[in-house]
Design a protein around this motif. Sequence first.
Motif, PDB file in Angstrom:
ATOM      1  N   VAL A 321     -12.537 -69.738  43.926  1.00 44.25           N
ATOM      2  CA  VAL A 321     -13.031 -70.708  44.900  1.00 44.25           C
ATOM      3  C   VAL A 321     -13.124 -70.041  46.270  1.00 44.25           C
ATOM      4  CG1 VAL A 321     -12.666 -72.944  45.998  1.00 44.25           C
ATOM      5  CG2 VAL A 321     -11.962 -72.589  43.621  1.00 44.25           C
ATOM      6  N   ALA A 322     -14.279 -70.153  46.906  1.00 40.82           N
ATOM      7  CA  ALA A 322     -14.487 -69.551  48.221  1.00 40.82           C
ATOM      8  C   ALA A 322     -13.727 -70.338  49.286  1.00 40.82           C
ATOM      9  CB  ALA A 322     -15.979 -69.512  48.556  1.00 40.82           C
ATOM     10  N   GLY A 327     -17.915 -72.304  52.725  1.00 42.23           N
ATOM     11  CA  GLY A 327     -18.330 -73.563  52.119  1.00 42.23           C
ATOM     12  C   GLY A 327     -17.522 -73.994  50.921  1.00 42.23           C
ATOM     13  N   GLY A 328     -16.456 -73.260  50.584  1.00 37.13           N
ATOM     14  CA  GLY A 328     -15.638 -73.606  49.432  1.00 37.13           C
ATOM     15  C   GLY A 328     -14.661 -74.729  49.732  1.00 37.13           C
ATOM     16  N   GLY A 359     -11.380 -70.062  57.812  1.00 34.61           N
ATOM     17  CA  GLY A 359     -11.941 -71.322  58.243  1.00 34.61           C
ATOM     18  C   GLY A 359     -10.896 -72.419  58.245  1.00 34.61           C
ATOM     19  N   ALA A 360     -11.300 -73.604  58.680  1.00 39.02           N
ATOM     20  CA  ALA A 360     -10.374 -74.726  58.835  1.00 39.02           C
ATOM     21  C   ALA A 360      -9.861 -75.208  57.490  1.00 39.02           C
ATOM     22  CB  ALA A 360     -11.068 -75.877  59.562  1.00 39.02           C
ATOM     23  N   VAL A 361      -8.630 -75.708  57.496  1.00 42.16           N
ATOM     24  CA  VAL A 361      -8.081 -76.342  56.312  1.00 42.16           C
ATOM     25  C   VAL A 361      -8.926 -77.568  56.002  1.00 42.16           C
ATOM     26  CG1 VAL A 361      -6.042 -77.472  55.339  1.00 42.16           C
ATOM     27  CG2 VAL A 361      -5.782 -75.526  56.892  1.00 42.16           C
ATOM     28  N   LEU A 362      -9.179 -77.814  54.727  1.00 41.66           N
ATOM     29  CA  LEU A 362     -10.114 -78.862  54.314  1.00 41.66           C
ATOM     30  C   LEU A 362      -9.746 -80.217  54.892  1.00 41.66           C
ATOM     31  CD1 LEU A 362     -12.482 -79.881  52.648  1.00 41.66           C
ATOM     32  CD2 LEU A 362     -10.955 -80.055  50.683  1.00 41.66           C
TER      33      LEU A 362
END
Length: 383
Positions: A321-322, A327-328, A359-362
Amino acid sequence: MANLSAPNSNRRRQGSIDTARHTRYEPPQQVLDRYRPGKADPMRVLEVLIELFNAQHTALNKTVSHKTRQERADFLRRFFRNLRLKAGFKTLPDPRNLGQKHIQAMVTVWQRERLAPATIQTYLSFLRGLALWLGKPGFILKPDRYGLSLAEYQRHEHALHDKSWSAAGVDIDAVIGRVCGYDPYVGASLRLIRTMGLRRKEAVMLRPHCCVVAFAATGLPIEQRQADEYVWVQQGAKGGRPRFVPLDSLQRIEALQFAQSVAQGPDAHMGNPGRGLVENLRRFDYVMARFGITSKKLGVTAHGLRHQALIEHYIEQTGGVAPPVRGGEAGLELDAVARQSTARLAGHHRTRASGAYLGAVLYRRQHDEQAELPDEDALPAGD
């Protein structure tokens, strides 16, 4: 080998500075008493303070790097000069008499000059250090007390764009291969960055023959064991935080073996032995520019290769998973475990530091997006 994490007792007590190593012959207050406020040149007093305290970390019982010393000293000198040149004070205050009006005036200058949030945070941190030297903990207030908005002082800790080489369409192996043919020392350093996520300075200072240790010598918990042997990354580590990188893949082993074939001698580092550290770092930068490894030419930097390694590590940890920057969307638990592993590989103590690469945490991103949605009750009818 003992666990290398800093014990709690290593944190400095609020407001205290250890000056024993810098005032071997007389206490610092006795030195400062020779310079009477209102009589002594303020810039001379500042130089005395720098000489007494600048080597000390303001939070931990340790010294800081020469780079930090130089940057902090340069900033403080510039700060006091700019009180007159930019903030309009006709008379420079003695550093011991620095007041809130002086801090406020300079913050206003920084706002006018539109300094980056990270820069403002660094400047305020340097001023907190000065306040501690003067025995005034808490003197520097929170940024909002000086009229700074959140956008003006809050750092953006998560990546908004993928800075990896593959994202820019760079043929990684081909470029590194050309560099190896031109300068094996720099090429070996790039291979280490590519496979282990090292920083530039860490790669140049790595001693590939003597950095290999058995798992038992790392002091890591048994549940963290990933390989029989590890690379001990110590010299050049940011903040003096060493770490261990497992030799758990053929790519890492081959990169290390190539580095060992280039390094001249069992104790040699990855720089050219005929040059000092500064010269080798400059050589590294020169080779990057020569092969177009810059933002302007290929659209990437050497540090982007570290991004590449850490992003690929995250993908491996999540089972394909990206990360969010690509974009993951891994599940929260899986994302948390992968981020922690990525932060550890990168040499960060805080898991959230991995956001600078991934990147930011989902859930945080979803929360931010939700906060930007307008209130349905406030929408015009029919919208």
